[in-house]
Scaffold this active site. Structure first.
Site, PDB file in Angstrom:
ATOM      1  N   GLU A   1      32.906  45.980  59.295  1.00 37.17           N
ATOM      2  CA  GLU A   1      34.282  45.812  58.823  1.00 37.17           C
ATOM      3  C   GLU A   1      34.744  46.964  57.961  1.00 37.17           C
ATOM      4  OE1 GLU A   1      37.070  42.212  57.005  1.00 37.17           O
ATOM      5  OE2 GLU A   1      34.896  42.007  57.096  1.00 37.17           O
ATOM      6  N   HIS A   2      34.222  47.081  56.732  1.00 35.59           N
ATOM      7  CA  HIS A   2      34.664  48.163  55.867  1.00 35.59           C
ATOM      8  C   HIS A   2      33.555  48.577  54.921  1.00 35.59           C
ATOM      9  CE1 HIS A   2      36.834  44.394  54.247  1.00 35.59           C
ATOM     10  NE2 HIS A   2      35.593  44.364  53.840  1.00 35.59           N
TER      11      HIS A   2
ATOM     12  N   GLY B   1      31.744  49.766  51.630  1.00 36.16           N
ATOM     13  CA  GLY B   1      31.984  49.270  50.274  1.00 36.16           C
ATOM     14  C   GLY B   1      31.881  47.768  50.184  1.00 36.16           C
TER      15      GLY B   1
ATOM     16  N   LYS C   1      39.500  43.633  39.212  1.00 36.55           N
ATOM     17  CA  LYS C   1      39.607  44.257  37.880  1.00 36.55           C
ATOM     18  C   LYS C   1      40.964  44.932  37.709  1.00 36.55           C
ATOM     19  CE  LYS C   1      36.467  42.218  37.451  1.00 36.55           C
ATOM     20  NZ  LYS C   1      35.965  41.963  38.735  1.00 36.55           N
TER      21      LYS C   1
ATOM     22  N   SER D   1      34.337  26.717  38.267  1.00 33.50           N
ATOM     23  CA  SER D   1      34.475  27.445  37.008  1.00 33.50           C
ATOM     24  C   SER D   1      33.388  28.480  36.805  1.00 33.50           C
ATOM     25  CB  SER D   1      34.468  26.469  35.827  1.00 33.50           C
ATOM     26  OG  SER D   1      33.169  25.945  35.628  1.00 33.50           O
TER      27      SER D   1
ATOM     28  N   ALA E   1      32.117  32.562  37.605  1.00 32.42           N
ATOM     29  CA  ALA E   1      32.777  33.820  37.272  1.00 32.42           C
ATOM     30  C   ALA E   1      34.024  34.055  38.115  1.00 32.42           C
ATOM     31  CB  ALA E   1      31.795  34.982  37.439  1.00 32.42           C
TER      32      ALA E   1
ATOM     33  N   ASP F   1      23.650  39.997  48.081  1.00 35.39           N
ATOM     34  CA  ASP F   1      24.048  38.582  48.093  1.00 35.39           C
ATOM     35  C   ASP F   1      23.292  37.752  49.118  1.00 35.39           C
ATOM     36  OD1 ASP F   1      25.799  39.175  46.093  1.00 35.39           O
ATOM     37  OD2 ASP F   1      27.633  38.904  47.283  1.00 35.39           O
TER      38      ASP F   1
ATOM     39  N   HIS G   1      30.348  53.231  12.940  1.00 34.49           N
ATOM     40  CA  HIS G   1      31.403  52.444  12.291  1.00 34.49           C
ATOM     41  C   HIS G   1      32.697  53.254  12.277  1.00 34.49           C
ATOM     42  CE1 HIS G   1      33.365  49.792   9.385  1.00 34.49           C
ATOM     43  NE2 HIS G   1      33.763  50.884   8.742  1.00 34.49           N
TER      44      HIS G   1
END
Length: 467
Positions: free
Chosen positions: A38-39, A41, A53, A183, A185, A312, A446
Protein backbone atom coordinates in the site's frame (compact mmCIF):
# COMPACT_ATOMS: atom_id res chain seq x y z
CA UNK A 1 9.32 -7.05 -11.78
CA UNK A 2 8.90 -10.72 -12.54
CA UNK A 3 10.85 -13.95 -12.26
CA UNK A 4 12.85 -15.54 -9.50
CA UNK A 5 15.06 -13.17 -7.54
CA UNK A 6 17.51 -13.96 -4.79
CA UNK A 7 18.17 -11.79 -1.76
CA UNK A 8 19.86 -12.14 1.60
CA UNK A 9 16.81 -10.74 3.37
CA UNK A 10 13.19 -10.11 2.43
CA UNK A 11 11.01 -7.84 4.57
CA UNK A 12 7.25 -8.16 4.12
CA UNK A 13 5.85 -4.75 5.05
CA UNK A 14 7.32 -1.26 4.71
CA UNK A 15 6.19 0.35 7.94
CA UNK A 16 8.43 1.75 10.70
CA UNK A 17 9.61 -1.76 11.55
CA UNK A 18 10.04 -3.04 8.02
CA UNK A 19 11.79 -0.12 6.37
CA UNK A 20 14.17 0.40 9.32
CA UNK A 21 15.07 -3.31 9.31
CA UNK A 22 15.71 -3.13 5.57
CA UNK A 23 17.96 -0.09 5.82
CA UNK A 24 19.96 -1.58 8.69
CA UNK A 25 20.37 -4.81 6.71
CA UNK A 26 21.61 -2.86 3.70
CA UNK A 27 24.11 -1.02 5.92
CA UNK A 28 25.43 -4.41 6.99
CA UNK A 29 25.98 -5.45 3.37
CA UNK A 30 22.91 -7.60 2.92
CA UNK A 31 21.05 -7.63 -0.39
CA UNK A 32 17.58 -6.65 0.78
CA UNK A 33 14.05 -6.33 -0.57
CA UNK A 34 10.94 -4.76 0.94
CA UNK A 35 7.51 -5.91 -0.21
CA UNK A 36 4.82 -3.29 0.42
CA UNK A 37 1.24 -3.50 -0.79
CA UNK A 38 0.00 0.00 0.00
CA UNK A 39 2.30 2.79 1.16
CA UNK A 40 5.82 3.04 2.51
CA UNK A 41 5.95 4.21 6.10
CA UNK A 42 2.97 2.05 7.00
CA UNK A 43 0.15 3.16 9.24
CA UNK A 44 2.49 5.22 11.43
CA UNK A 45 3.59 7.74 8.84
CA UNK A 46 0.45 7.72 6.73
CA UNK A 47 -2.47 7.21 9.11
CA UNK A 48 -1.10 7.07 12.65
CA UNK A 49 1.74 8.60 14.62
CA UNK A 50 2.61 11.52 12.37
CA UNK A 51 -0.69 12.86 11.01
CA UNK A 52 -2.37 12.54 14.40
CA UNK A 53 0.39 14.62 15.98
CA UNK A 54 -0.21 17.29 13.34
CA UNK A 55 -3.92 17.29 14.23
CA UNK A 56 -3.17 17.44 17.94
CA UNK A 57 -0.84 20.38 17.40
CA UNK A 58 -3.69 22.25 15.73
CA UNK A 59 -5.97 21.46 18.67
CA UNK A 60 -3.33 22.72 21.14
CA UNK A 61 -3.18 26.00 19.21
CA UNK A 62 -6.97 26.24 19.29
CA UNK A 63 -6.89 25.75 23.06
CA UNK A 64 -4.22 28.45 23.50
CA UNK A 65 -6.12 30.90 21.30
CA UNK A 66 -9.09 30.62 23.62
CA UNK A 67 -6.87 31.36 26.64
CA UNK A 68 -4.96 34.33 25.26
CA UNK A 69 -6.11 36.55 28.11
CA UNK A 70 -4.01 34.54 30.55
CA UNK A 71 -0.90 35.62 28.63
CA UNK A 72 -1.87 39.26 28.15
CA UNK A 73 -3.28 39.02 24.64
CA UNK A 74 -6.72 39.55 23.16
CA UNK A 75 -8.32 38.42 19.90
CA UNK A 76 -11.83 38.46 18.53
CA UNK A 77 -13.79 36.04 16.37
CA UNK A 78 -11.41 33.11 16.83
CA UNK A 79 -12.28 30.33 14.40
CA UNK A 80 -10.72 27.50 12.45
CA UNK A 81 -11.11 25.81 9.08
CA UNK A 82 -11.26 22.05 9.65
CA UNK A 83 -10.49 21.49 5.99
CA UNK A 84 -7.18 23.33 6.32
CA UNK A 85 -6.40 21.51 9.57
CA UNK A 86 -6.84 18.17 7.80
CA UNK A 87 -4.98 19.35 4.70
CA UNK A 88 -1.91 20.26 6.75
CA UNK A 89 -1.97 16.89 8.49
CA UNK A 90 -2.18 14.97 5.22
CA UNK A 91 0.58 17.04 3.61
CA UNK A 92 2.95 16.25 6.47
CA UNK A 93 2.17 12.54 6.15
CA UNK A 94 2.87 12.60 2.39
CA UNK A 95 6.13 14.46 2.90
CA UNK A 96 7.50 11.92 5.35
CA UNK A 97 6.24 8.90 3.40
CA UNK A 98 8.07 10.10 0.29
CA UNK A 99 11.17 10.50 2.44
CA UNK A 100 11.05 6.78 3.31
CA UNK A 101 11.13 5.93 -0.38
CA UNK A 102 14.20 8.13 -0.80
CA UNK A 103 15.98 6.48 2.13
CA UNK A 104 15.34 2.99 0.76
CA UNK A 105 16.59 4.02 -2.68
CA UNK A 106 19.67 5.66 -1.16
CA UNK A 107 20.49 2.40 0.63
CA UNK A 108 19.83 0.32 -2.52
CA UNK A 109 16.95 -1.61 -1.03
CA UNK A 110 14.69 -3.14 -3.67
CA UNK A 111 11.07 -2.06 -3.16
CA UNK A 112 8.49 -4.38 -4.67
CA UNK A 113 4.88 -3.23 -4.99
CA UNK A 114 2.44 -5.93 -3.96
CA UNK A 115 1.32 -8.32 -1.23
CA UNK A 116 3.87 -10.79 0.06
CA UNK A 117 3.22 -14.23 1.49
CA UNK A 118 5.43 -17.12 2.51
CA UNK A 119 5.63 -19.64 -0.33
CA UNK A 120 7.58 -22.48 1.20
CA UNK A 121 10.94 -22.45 2.96
CA UNK A 122 12.94 -19.27 2.23
CA UNK A 123 10.52 -18.01 -0.42
CA UNK A 124 8.03 -15.16 -0.77
CA UNK A 125 5.43 -14.87 -3.50
CA UNK A 126 4.36 -11.33 -4.39
CA UNK A 127 0.95 -10.69 -5.91
CA UNK A 128 -0.69 -7.54 -7.24
CA UNK A 129 -4.31 -7.31 -8.32
CA UNK A 130 -4.64 -11.09 -8.14
CA UNK A 131 -1.60 -11.87 -10.28
CA UNK A 132 1.84 -13.08 -9.22
CA UNK A 133 4.41 -10.38 -10.05
CA UNK A 134 7.50 -11.86 -8.40
CA UNK A 135 8.85 -14.88 -6.60
CA UNK A 136 11.61 -13.99 -4.20
CA UNK A 137 14.06 -16.17 -2.35
CA UNK A 138 16.13 -15.43 0.76
CA UNK A 139 17.52 -17.38 3.72
CA UNK A 140 15.93 -14.82 6.04
CA UNK A 141 12.40 -13.38 5.91
CA UNK A 142 10.97 -10.78 8.29
CA UNK A 143 7.23 -10.43 8.67
CA UNK A 144 6.36 -6.79 9.39
CA UNK A 145 2.75 -6.79 8.26
CA UNK A 146 1.41 -4.60 11.07
CA UNK A 147 -2.08 -4.54 12.50
CA UNK A 148 -5.48 -2.99 11.93
CA UNK A 149 -8.31 -1.63 14.05
CA UNK A 150 -10.53 -4.14 15.79
CA UNK A 151 -14.11 -4.00 14.48
CA UNK A 152 -16.86 -4.34 17.07
CA UNK A 153 -19.90 -6.38 15.98
CA UNK A 154 -22.75 -4.02 15.16
CA UNK A 155 -20.41 -1.02 15.26
CA UNK A 156 -18.36 -1.61 12.15
CA UNK A 157 -16.99 1.62 10.74
CA UNK A 158 -19.01 2.93 7.81
CA UNK A 159 -17.06 6.13 7.12
CA UNK A 160 -20.13 8.25 7.79
CA UNK A 161 -21.57 7.86 11.29
CA UNK A 162 -19.19 5.31 12.81
CA UNK A 163 -15.59 6.28 12.21
CA UNK A 164 -12.41 4.26 12.18
CA UNK A 165 -9.15 5.99 13.09
CA UNK A 166 -8.69 6.82 9.39
CA UNK A 167 -12.11 8.44 9.17
CA UNK A 168 -11.46 10.37 12.38
CA UNK A 169 -8.33 11.92 10.85
CA UNK A 170 -10.16 13.39 7.86
CA UNK A 171 -13.49 14.72 9.19
CA UNK A 172 -15.46 16.62 6.53
CA UNK A 173 -16.92 18.75 9.35
CA UNK A 174 -16.56 19.02 13.11
CA UNK A 175 -19.14 16.96 15.00
CA UNK A 176 -20.88 18.75 17.84
CA UNK A 177 -21.30 15.55 19.88
CA UNK A 178 -18.83 12.68 19.73
CA UNK A 179 -18.58 9.32 21.48
CA UNK A 180 -15.28 7.40 21.61
CA UNK A 181 -15.30 3.68 22.35
CA UNK A 182 -12.08 2.72 24.10
CA UNK A 183 -9.77 4.71 26.37
CA UNK A 184 -6.38 3.46 25.30
CA UNK A 185 -3.82 5.77 23.72
CA UNK A 186 -5.64 5.98 20.37
CA UNK A 187 -9.05 6.65 21.88
CA UNK A 188 -7.75 9.25 24.33
CA UNK A 189 -5.76 11.09 21.67
CA UNK A 190 -8.83 11.43 19.48
CA UNK A 191 -10.96 12.40 22.47
CA UNK A 192 -8.40 15.09 23.34
CA UNK A 193 -8.22 16.42 19.78
CA UNK A 194 -11.97 16.74 19.32
CA UNK A 195 -12.56 18.15 22.80
CA UNK A 196 -9.90 20.81 22.28
CA UNK A 197 -11.53 21.66 18.96
CA UNK A 198 -14.83 22.26 20.75
CA UNK A 199 -16.78 19.01 20.48
CA UNK A 200 -18.72 17.48 23.36
CA UNK A 201 -16.90 14.20 24.01
CA UNK A 202 -18.01 11.05 25.83
CA UNK A 203 -15.62 8.12 26.30
CA UNK A 204 -17.00 4.63 26.93
CA UNK A 205 -14.58 2.10 28.45
CA UNK A 206 -15.35 -1.51 29.37
CA UNK A 207 -12.74 -1.52 32.15
CA UNK A 208 -13.09 0.36 35.42
CA UNK A 209 -10.40 2.93 34.56
CA UNK A 210 -8.96 4.73 31.56
CA UNK A 211 -5.51 4.20 30.04
CA UNK A 212 -5.21 0.73 31.54
CA UNK A 213 -1.65 0.26 30.24
CA UNK A 214 -0.48 3.19 32.36
CA UNK A 215 0.20 3.38 36.09
CA UNK A 216 -3.16 3.61 37.87
CA UNK A 217 -2.20 6.83 39.65
CA UNK A 218 -1.35 8.54 36.36
CA UNK A 219 -4.56 7.28 34.77
CA UNK A 220 -6.63 8.70 37.64
CA UNK A 221 -4.81 12.04 37.37
CA UNK A 222 -5.47 12.10 33.63
CA UNK A 223 -9.17 11.37 34.03
CA UNK A 224 -9.61 14.26 36.46
CA UNK A 225 -7.75 16.58 34.09
CA UNK A 226 -9.92 15.51 31.15
CA UNK A 227 -13.10 15.88 33.18
CA UNK A 228 -12.10 19.44 34.06
CA UNK A 229 -11.86 20.05 30.33
CA UNK A 230 -15.43 18.85 29.94
CA UNK A 231 -14.98 15.23 28.84
CA UNK A 232 -17.46 12.67 30.13
CA UNK A 233 -16.39 9.11 31.01
CA UNK A 234 -18.54 6.01 31.29
CA UNK A 235 -16.39 3.29 32.88
CA UNK A 236 -17.25 -0.36 33.33
CA UNK A 237 -19.61 0.16 30.41
CA UNK A 238 -20.25 -1.33 27.00
CA UNK A 239 -22.28 -0.45 23.95
CA UNK A 240 -25.00 -3.03 23.36
CA UNK A 241 -26.83 -1.46 20.44
CA UNK A 242 -26.45 1.29 17.87
CA UNK A 243 -29.37 2.83 16.00
CA UNK A 244 -28.26 4.97 13.09
CA UNK A 245 -30.27 7.99 12.06
CA UNK A 246 -29.85 10.26 9.08
CA UNK A 247 -27.08 12.29 10.74
CA UNK A 248 -26.72 10.86 14.26
CA UNK A 249 -26.31 7.62 16.18
CA UNK A 250 -28.21 6.57 19.30
CA UNK A 251 -26.18 4.12 21.36
CA UNK A 252 -27.52 1.90 24.11
CA UNK A 253 -24.93 1.69 26.85
CA UNK A 254 -24.95 -0.83 29.67
CA UNK A 255 -23.28 0.27 32.88
CA UNK A 256 -23.64 -1.12 36.40
CA UNK A 257 -26.61 -3.28 35.47
CA UNK A 258 -28.51 -0.37 33.95
CA UNK A 259 -28.87 0.83 30.40
CA UNK A 260 -29.21 4.30 28.94
CA UNK A 261 -29.38 5.78 25.47
CA UNK A 262 -26.85 8.35 24.32
CA UNK A 263 -27.31 10.21 21.04
CA UNK A 264 -24.27 11.68 19.30
CA UNK A 265 -23.36 12.93 15.86
CA UNK A 266 -20.44 10.57 15.32
CA UNK A 267 -18.80 7.54 16.96
CA UNK A 268 -15.10 6.66 16.91
CA UNK A 269 -14.34 3.00 17.48
CA UNK A 270 -10.95 2.64 19.18
CA UNK A 271 -11.31 -0.73 20.84
CA UNK A 272 -7.87 -2.15 20.14
CA UNK A 273 -6.12 -3.72 17.19
CA UNK A 274 -5.64 -7.16 15.61
CA UNK A 275 -2.54 -8.40 13.86
CA UNK A 276 -2.44 -8.72 10.06
CA UNK A 277 -1.81 -12.47 9.97
CA UNK A 278 -4.23 -13.38 7.18
CA UNK A 279 -2.95 -14.50 3.77
CA UNK A 280 0.74 -14.23 4.64
CA UNK A 281 1.38 -17.96 4.30
CA UNK A 282 1.93 -18.93 7.92
CA UNK A 283 -0.40 -21.93 7.77
CA UNK A 284 1.50 -25.20 8.01
CA UNK A 285 4.62 -23.53 9.36
CA UNK A 286 6.13 -23.58 12.82
CA UNK A 287 4.85 -20.05 13.48
CA UNK A 288 2.71 -19.79 16.60
CA UNK A 289 -0.13 -17.24 16.71
CA UNK A 290 -1.58 -16.02 20.00
CA UNK A 291 -4.62 -13.71 19.95
CA UNK A 292 -3.89 -12.64 16.35
CA UNK A 293 -0.20 -11.92 17.01
CA UNK A 294 2.90 -13.91 16.09
CA UNK A 295 4.92 -15.24 19.01
CA UNK A 296 8.60 -14.28 18.93
CA UNK A 297 11.64 -14.56 21.18
CA UNK A 298 13.93 -11.74 22.31
CA UNK A 299 15.64 -11.71 18.91
CA UNK A 300 12.33 -11.71 16.99
CA UNK A 301 12.64 -15.32 15.83
CA UNK A 302 9.43 -17.23 15.20
CA UNK A 303 8.99 -20.98 15.45
CA UNK A 304 9.77 -21.33 11.73
CA UNK A 305 13.50 -21.43 10.86
CA UNK A 306 14.55 -18.36 8.88
CA UNK A 307 11.32 -16.46 9.56
CA UNK A 308 11.12 -13.53 11.97
CA UNK A 309 8.39 -11.09 13.00
CA UNK A 310 8.57 -7.50 14.21
CA UNK A 311 6.25 -4.63 15.04
CA UNK A 312 2.51 -4.72 15.61
CA UNK A 313 2.05 -8.18 14.12
CA UNK A 314 4.37 -9.45 16.86
CA UNK A 315 2.27 -8.03 19.70
CA UNK A 316 2.39 -5.37 22.38
CA UNK A 317 3.47 -2.73 22.94
CA UNK A 318 2.02 -1.48 19.64
CA UNK A 319 4.45 1.37 19.08
CA UNK A 320 6.40 2.51 16.04
CA UNK A 321 9.67 2.88 17.93
CA UNK A 322 9.27 -0.62 19.32
CA UNK A 323 8.90 -1.94 15.77
CA UNK A 324 11.98 -0.05 14.61
CA UNK A 325 14.05 -1.30 17.54
CA UNK A 326 12.93 -4.88 16.93
CA UNK A 327 13.90 -4.50 13.29
CA UNK A 328 17.43 -3.39 14.15
CA UNK A 329 17.96 -6.09 16.80
CA UNK A 330 16.55 -8.76 14.50
CA UNK A 331 18.76 -7.82 11.55
CA UNK A 332 21.91 -7.41 13.64
CA UNK A 333 21.35 -10.85 15.17
CA UNK A 334 20.90 -12.32 11.68
CA UNK A 335 24.09 -10.63 10.48
CA UNK A 336 26.07 -11.84 13.47
CA UNK A 337 26.89 -8.42 14.84
CA UNK A 338 28.82 -8.95 18.10
CA UNK A 339 27.11 -8.30 21.42
CA UNK A 340 23.59 -7.76 20.12
CA UNK A 341 21.45 -7.06 23.17
CA UNK A 342 18.20 -9.04 23.38
CA UNK A 343 15.07 -6.94 23.48
CA UNK A 344 13.79 -5.89 26.89
CA UNK A 345 10.26 -4.67 26.20
CA UNK A 346 10.04 -2.99 29.61
CA UNK A 347 12.68 -0.50 28.41
CA UNK A 348 10.46 0.74 25.60
CA UNK A 349 8.82 4.06 26.56
CA UNK A 350 5.19 4.73 25.78
CA UNK A 351 3.72 8.14 24.96
CA UNK A 352 0.18 9.45 24.63
CA UNK A 353 -0.07 12.89 23.02
CA UNK A 354 -3.25 14.12 24.67
CA UNK A 355 -3.48 17.31 26.73
CA UNK A 356 -1.88 16.89 29.22
CA UNK A 357 0.63 14.50 27.68
CA UNK A 358 1.41 11.12 29.24
CA UNK A 359 4.66 9.15 29.09
CA UNK A 360 6.09 6.15 30.89
CA UNK A 361 8.82 3.52 30.86
CA UNK A 362 9.37 0.39 32.91
CA UNK A 363 7.12 -1.18 35.51
CA UNK A 364 3.95 0.29 36.96
CA UNK A 365 3.60 0.32 40.73
CA UNK A 366 1.06 -2.53 40.55
CA UNK A 367 3.33 -4.71 38.44
CA UNK A 368 6.36 -4.03 40.63
CA UNK A 369 4.32 -4.97 43.70
CA UNK A 370 3.08 -8.12 41.98
CA UNK A 371 6.71 -9.15 41.50
CA UNK A 372 7.11 -9.01 45.28
CA UNK A 373 9.60 -6.17 45.34
CA UNK A 374 10.10 -3.72 48.18
CA UNK A 375 9.63 -0.27 46.66
CA UNK A 376 10.60 3.33 47.14
CA UNK A 377 8.28 5.71 45.30
CA UNK A 378 8.79 9.37 44.61
CA UNK A 379 6.39 11.99 43.27
CA UNK A 380 6.72 15.61 42.27
CA UNK A 381 3.93 17.91 41.00
CA UNK A 382 4.34 20.41 38.17
CA UNK A 383 2.86 23.09 40.45
CA UNK A 384 6.18 23.05 42.28
CA UNK A 385 8.18 23.74 39.11
CA UNK A 386 8.94 27.32 38.08
CA UNK A 387 9.22 26.66 34.35
CA UNK A 388 5.88 24.81 34.24
CA UNK A 389 4.17 27.70 36.02
CA UNK A 390 5.82 30.27 33.73
CA UNK A 391 4.62 28.31 30.70
CA UNK A 392 1.08 28.29 32.07
CA UNK A 393 1.25 24.48 32.37
CA UNK A 394 1.14 23.73 36.12
CA UNK A 395 -0.99 20.59 35.71
CA UNK A 396 1.13 17.47 35.90
CA UNK A 397 3.27 15.16 37.96
CA UNK A 398 6.23 12.77 37.78
CA UNK A 399 6.31 9.44 39.59
CA UNK A 400 9.39 7.27 40.05
CA UNK A 401 9.56 3.69 41.30
CA UNK A 402 12.78 2.20 42.69
CA UNK A 403 13.76 -1.17 44.06
CA UNK A 404 14.29 -0.44 47.74
CA UNK A 405 17.07 -3.03 48.03
CA UNK A 406 19.15 -2.31 44.92
CA UNK A 407 18.19 1.25 44.01
CA UNK A 408 17.35 0.14 40.45
CA UNK A 409 14.94 2.42 38.61
CA UNK A 410 12.02 0.09 38.00
CA UNK A 411 9.65 2.55 36.36
CA UNK A 412 8.90 6.19 35.68
CA UNK A 413 5.50 7.67 34.91
CA UNK A 414 4.74 11.25 33.88
CA UNK A 415 1.81 13.44 32.97
CA UNK A 416 2.04 17.07 31.93
CA UNK A 417 3.34 19.44 29.27
CA UNK A 418 6.07 17.97 27.03
CA UNK A 419 6.59 14.81 29.08
CA UNK A 420 6.76 12.87 25.80
CA UNK A 421 10.02 14.74 25.15
CA UNK A 422 11.30 14.17 28.69
CA UNK A 423 10.70 10.44 29.12
CA UNK A 424 13.81 9.55 27.11
CA UNK A 425 15.90 10.65 30.11
CA UNK A 426 14.45 7.87 32.21
CA UNK A 427 14.62 5.46 29.25
CA UNK A 428 18.37 6.08 29.00
CA UNK A 429 18.68 5.62 32.75
CA UNK A 430 16.98 2.22 32.54
CA UNK A 431 19.12 1.14 29.60
CA UNK A 432 22.26 2.08 31.55
CA UNK A 433 20.91 0.24 34.62
CA UNK A 434 21.16 3.47 36.58
CA UNK A 435 20.38 3.56 40.30
CA UNK A 436 19.04 6.43 42.35
CA UNK A 437 22.62 7.51 43.18
CA UNK A 438 23.51 8.46 39.61
CA UNK A 439 20.19 10.21 39.07
CA UNK A 440 20.55 12.18 42.29
CA UNK A 441 24.05 13.32 41.33
CA UNK A 442 23.01 14.36 37.82
CA UNK A 443 22.73 18.14 37.47
CA UNK A 444 19.47 19.17 35.85
CA UNK A 445 19.36 22.63 34.21
CA UNK A 446 17.24 25.40 35.70
CA UNK A 447 14.66 26.55 34.87
CA UNK A 448 13.34 23.51 33.03
CA UNK A 449 10.36 21.23 33.42
CA UNK A 450 12.88 18.35 33.54
CA UNK A 451 13.74 19.42 37.09
CA UNK A 452 10.55 17.62 38.12
CA UNK A 453 12.29 14.39 37.09
CA UNK A 454 15.15 15.07 39.51
CA UNK A 455 12.83 16.04 42.34
CA UNK A 456 10.76 12.87 41.87
CA UNK A 457 13.93 10.83 42.33
CA UNK A 458 14.90 12.81 45.41
CA UNK A 459 11.40 12.41 46.84
CA UNK A 460 11.65 8.62 46.66
CA UNK A 461 14.45 8.90 49.20
CA UNK A 462 12.99 11.68 51.34
CA UNK A 463 15.24 14.35 49.87
CA UNK A 464 12.95 16.48 47.68
CA UNK A 465 13.90 20.14 47.95
CA UNK A 466 10.93 22.01 46.47
CA UNK A 467 8.03 19.96 47.77
Amino acid sequence: MAGDQAFDLIVVGGGPGGYVAAIRAAQLGMKTAVVEREHLGGICLNWGCIPTKALLRSSEINHLLHHLGEYGFAADNIRFDIGQVVKRSRAIARQLASGVGHLLKKNRVAVIDGSGRLAGPHAVAVTKDGSTVATLGAPHIILATGARARQLPGLESDGRLVWSYKDAMVPPAMPRRLLVIGSGAIGIEFASFYRNMGAEVTVVEVLDRILSAEDAEIGAFAQKAFERQGMRFMLGAKVTNAAKGSDSVTLTIEQGGRTQDVTVDRVISAAGIVGNIEDIGIEGTGIVVERTHVRIDEYCRTGEPGVYAIGDVAGAPWLAHKASHEGVVCVEAIAGVPDVHPIDWTNIPGCTYCRPQIASVGLTEARAQAEGRALRIGRFPFIGNGKAIAMGEPEGMVKTIFDAKTGALLGAHMIGAEVTEMIQGYAIARTLETTEAELMHTVFPHPTVSETMHEAVLDAYGRAIHF
